[in-house]
Scaffold this motif. Structure first.
Motif, mmCIF file in Angstrom:
data_model
loop_
_atom_site.group_PDB
_atom_site.id
_atom_site.type_symbol
_atom_site.label_atom_id
_atom_site.label_comp_id
_atom_site.label_asym_id
_atom_site.label_seq_id
_atom_site.Cartn_x
_atom_site.Cartn_y
_atom_site.Cartn_z
ATOM 1 N N PRO A 92 0.804 -1.235 0.000
ATOM 2 C CA PRO A 92 0.000 0.000 0.000
ATOM 3 C C PRO A 92 0.834 1.282 0.000
ATOM 4 O O PRO A 92 0.404 2.299 -0.543
ATOM 5 N N GLU A 93 2.012 1.259 0.556
ATOM 6 C CA GLU A 93 2.869 2.452 0.580
ATOM 7 C C GLU A 93 3.488 2.744 -0.782
ATOM 8 O O GLU A 93 4.134 3.772 -0.966
ATOM 9 N N GLY A 94 3.346 1.806 -1.741
ATOM 10 C CA GLY A 94 3.872 2.014 -3.084
ATOM 11 C C GLY A 94 5.094 1.187 -3.403
ATOM 12 O O GLY A 94 5.719 1.376 -4.451
ATOM 13 N N LYS A 95 5.463 0.246 -2.569
ATOM 14 C CA LYS A 95 6.601 -0.638 -2.849
ATOM 15 C C LYS A 95 6.177 -1.634 -3.920
ATOM 16 O O LYS A 95 5.180 -2.352 -3.766
ATOM 17 N N ASP A 143 12.717 -3.692 -8.226
ATOM 18 C CA ASP A 143 12.397 -3.300 -6.853
ATOM 19 C C ASP A 143 12.386 -1.767 -6.832
ATOM 20 O O ASP A 143 13.443 -1.135 -6.823
ATOM 21 N N ILE A 144 11.182 -1.193 -6.879
ATOM 22 C CA ILE A 144 11.074 0.265 -6.928
ATOM 23 C C ILE A 144 10.039 0.762 -5.921
ATOM 24 O O ILE A 144 9.127 0.025 -5.547
ATOM 25 N N ASP A 145 10.210 1.999 -5.501
ATOM 26 C CA ASP A 145 9.243 2.665 -4.635
ATOM 27 C C ASP A 145 8.459 3.645 -5.484
ATOM 28 O O ASP A 145 9.022 4.620 -6.005
ATOM 29 N N LEU A 146 7.164 3.388 -5.641
ATOM 30 C CA LEU A 146 6.315 4.261 -6.437
ATOM 31 C C LEU A 146 6.128 5.605 -5.739
ATOM 32 O O LEU A 146 6.307 5.722 -4.527
ATOM 33 N N PHE A 147 5.753 6.604 -6.494
ATOM 34 C CA PHE A 147 5.676 7.979 -6.023
ATOM 35 C C PHE A 147 4.748 8.166 -4.824
ATOM 36 O O PHE A 147 5.036 8.941 -3.922
ATOM 37 N N GLU A 166 -3.778 0.678 -9.282
ATOM 38 C CA GLU A 166 -4.728 1.731 -8.922
ATOM 39 C C GLU A 166 -4.111 2.643 -7.867
ATOM 40 O O GLU A 166 -3.562 2.167 -6.874
ATOM 41 N N LYS A 167 -4.205 3.932 -8.094
ATOM 42 C CA LYS A 167 -3.693 4.903 -7.129
ATOM 43 C C LYS A 167 -4.661 5.011 -5.945
ATOM 44 O O LYS A 167 -5.874 4.868 -6.118
ATOM 45 N N ALA A 168 -4.121 5.304 -4.776
ATOM 46 C CA ALA A 168 -4.966 5.495 -3.591
ATOM 47 C C ALA A 168 -5.772 6.786 -3.713
ATOM 48 O O ALA A 168 -6.918 6.856 -3.280
ATOM 49 N N GLU A 169 -5.172 7.814 -4.336
ATOM 50 C CA GLU A 169 -5.859 9.090 -4.551
ATOM 51 C C GLU A 169 -5.869 9.397 -6.039
ATOM 52 O O GLU A 169 -4.889 9.142 -6.743
ATOM 53 N N ASN A 170 -6.977 9.977 -6.519
ATOM 54 C CA ASN A 170 -7.062 10.386 -7.915
ATOM 55 C C ASN A 170 -6.297 11.689 -8.128
ATOM 56 O O ASN A 170 -6.856 12.776 -8.012
#
Length: 192
Positions: free
Chosen positions: A34-37, A54-58, A80-84
Motif C-alpha cells: 500500500p505504501e507504493g513498494k 524493486d522500486i518505490d512508487l511515487f 490503482e492509485k490510492a488518490e485520484n
C-alpha cells in the motif's frame, strides 16, 4: 545476481500502467504494498536467467483494486492509485530514473488531455459504442449537399492535368527523337 528487465510506464489520474518486457517468463512473483513498494521477480528463457525490479512508487496505491496480466512477451500491471491525482514522476526518489525505466508512449495521455470519457475506455479498451462513421474519414459514398460545384472543379482540374501530362509526354518524345537522330546518322556514316 539478477538483471533488470525493460520497464515501461504510463499514468492516468486514477491508475498507473506498468509493463515489463520479458518474453517466456517463468516463476513470476509480484508484490505490491500500500505504501507504493513494487517488487517483481521472474526467470526467462531456456537458461532461466533471473530478473527483478524493486522500486518505490511515487505515492500510495490501492493493492486490492490493482491487477496483473502475464502474456507471452510481457507482464502488464494496472496499479490503482490510492488518490485520484497525477504524479509528477513514477518513483518516489528524485533525480534521474534508472536506465531500465522508460515512458510507455503508446499508453501515455497528458494530464490536460484526459477527460471523463477517456477513463472507461482506457480501463477496458472496449470500443463497442464508438461510431467510426462520425470521424468524417470519407469512403461512404454519401453525397454532401452543395458539393456539386466541387465536383465540376475536380473534373476541370483533371482535364487540365491530363493536358499537361500530354504536353510533357510530347516534349519528352521530341527530345528522344532529337537525341536518336544523331545516333542514327553516326551509324549510317559507319556503314558507308
Amino acid at each position: 545476481m539478477s538483471r533488470h528487465p525493460a520497464v515501461k510506464w504510463a499514468q492516468r489520474s486514477d491508475k498507473v500502467y506498468i509493463t515489463i518486457d520479458l518474453p517466456d517468463t517463468q516463476d513470476v512473483k509480484f508484490k505490491l504494498e500500500p505504501e507504493g513498494k513494487f517488487l517483481f521477480s521472474a526467470t526467462s528463457g531456456a537458461d532461466k536467467i533471473p530478473y527483478e525490479v524493486d522500486i518505490d512508487l511515487f505515492d500510495k496505491v490501492d493493492v486490492n483494486e490493482s491487477k496483473a496480466s502475464i502474456g507471452l512477451r510481457n507482464i502488464c500491471y494496472l496499479v490503482e492509485k490510492a488518490e485520484n491525482k497525477w504524479w509528477s514522476r513514477l518513483l518516489k526518489q528524485e533525480g534521474k530514473p534508472p536506465v531500465f525505466l522508460k515512458v510507455d508512449w503508446d499508453k501515455w495521455v497528458d494530464e490536460d488531455e484526459e477527460t471523463e470519457e477517456d477513463k472507461p475506455a482506457a480501463a477496458d479498451m472496449d470500443f463497442g459504442d464508438f461510431d467510426f462513421s462520425k470521424m468524417n474519414m470519407g469512403g461512404d459514398g454519401a453525397d454532401v449537399p452543395g458539393d456539386d460545384e466541387d465536383e465540376e472543379d475536380e473534373d476541370s482540374d483533371t482535364e487540365e492535368e491530363e493536358e499537361n501530362e500530354n504536353e510533357n509526354l510530347e516534349e519528352a518524345q521530341s527530345v528522344e527523337k532529337k537525341e536518336a537522330a544523331p545516333a542514327a546518322e553516326e551509324s549510317d556514316a559507319k556503314k558507308a
